[in-house]
Scaffold this motif. Structure first.
Motif: not given
Ligand code: UD1
Length: 357
Positions: A12-13, A41-43, A47, A68, A74, A101, A132-133, A136, A205, A241
């Protein structure tokens, strides 16, 4: 001599700016074999990919492409896909970063396979189990063999949980390593069109954005602030969203998509104040000496409050506006940079890892 094989896991970012300096530091200490795994996780490009290029990170050797989903989905996907990679690549050490995660999933797989685990950014605690963090962080630290902490509070939390001192290495803050390296590039960023004086806002958050009433109230406060001080708000995909889903309106603010690392650093450095619920941004503003108001009830990074420029304002509108008035009146809290936040944390991690050879 056996060549040490270090496998890094990012997803993730906020992982990318922590892993980049460690990859670079180990790269300067040959012979070390390094493998980089991205969980996916981030794609989105903005991000993920843009951070790889700005931080000079090599392309991942493996991308698990998990995307996601719910936390269970995940985490489970990462666990099952990552196990295959570890079995195939046979690293000596798996390094995991931060508290997402991807961090806990990779730690669990490695522990079960008997691979040594290093946790970069160990020991941080918010003591808030609704985050959640926090789950983790606690689980990852329980599984890790080498716990690299950014500050003394991390050591104390770990000692309190019974972690033996020989596993704990206070190395400083790797996120600040990236900041120190790229701040000169950030200073060269053009100001293109942003207001001269502004409040920079980030919000993602679940506790702030997943409940419609809470998010509506926060946006209301931001719209009020925007009457006097322009609010610049790069919006996280989760938050965008929710704003759409709840039918909320924030169009009067200066909205944008998530910014690349260097551009965001420039925006922080030039901001009159940063209003955020992020963890890392509390640290970056402390290093930069920029006032930070944190929209949370607690922080896992208490040195940003005791030594730095951070003030915890929670979700109370009164506290946000009174703290903001102080800053606008030129009476912002002054801070200092915590010890070992000096741009060399990753070198200290490399020193420890080399003793394993
Ligand atoms: C995650 C981390 C959080 C961190 C944050 C930084 C966990 C539990 N949370 O939260 O600790 O502070 O990253 O950004 O690991 N989405 C996109 N594009 C992407 C990624 C996500 O559109 O590249 C959207 C999806 O709809 C997804 C939602 O963002 O369902 C949340 O993404 P997710 O990875 O579940 O958690 P973050 O809120 O990004």
């Amino acid at each position: 001599m056996h060549t040490l094989h270090v496998l890094h896991v990012v997803g993730a970012r906020p992982n990318f700016m922590k892993a980049a300096p460690v990859l670079h530091a180990l790269g300067r200490r040959s012979p070390i074999k390094q493998t980089l795994v991205h969980t996916g996780q981030h794609y989105d490009v903005n991000m993920s990919d843009v951070f790889f290029s700005q931080l000079d990170m090599p392309s991942p050797d493996v991308n698990l492409g998990v995307g996601s989903g719910s936390h269970a989905q995940q985490t489970a996907e990462i666990i099952s896909r990552f196990e295959r990679v570890v079995l195939e690549r046979k690293p000596d050490v798996v390094l995991v970063y931060g508290d997402v995660n991807s961090t806990v999933a990779a730690a669990l797989v490695s522990a079960k396979l008997g691979i040594l685990i290093g946790h970069v950014e160990a020991g941080l605690r918010s003591f808030d189990w609704t985050m959640p963090e926090e789950i983790n962080r606690v689980v990852t630290d329980r599984l890790a063999d080498l716990l690299f902490t950014p500050s003394e509070d991390g050591d104390l939390n770990l000692a309190h949980e019974g972690v033996p001192g020989r596993k704990i290495f206070r190395v400083g803050n790797v996120m600040i390593d990236s900041l120190v390296r790229l701040l000169p590039a950030a200073m060269r960023c053009p100001r293109n069109g942003f207001p001269e004086r502004y409040a920079l806002v980030t919000l993602h958050r679940p506790s702030n954005v997943d409940d419609s009433k809470t998010l509506r109230n926060i946006l209301k406060s931001l719209l009020e602030i925007n009457e006097d001080l322009s609010v610049v708000f790069p919006v996280h995909p989760r938050t965008r969203q929710r704003i759409e889903e709840f039918g909320l309106n924030a169009e009067k603010l200066h909205l944008s998509g998530p910014l690349p690392y260097v551009e965001f650093l420039a925006m922080q450095q030039r901001a009159a104040v940063v209003i955020t619920d992020s963890g890392g941004i509390q640290e970056e503003t402390t290093y930069l000496g920029v006032p930070c108001l944190t929209l949370r009830d607690n922080t896992e990074r208490p040195v940003t409050v005791t030594l730095g420029t951070n003030v915890i304002v929670g979700q109370e509108r009164g506290k946000l506006s009174s703290e903001l008035s102080k800053i606008v009146a030129g009476k912002a809290k002054k801070g200092t940079i915590p010890p070992l936040w000096d741009g060399h944390a990753a070198e200290r991690i490399a020193d420890v890892l080399l003793t394993l050879q």
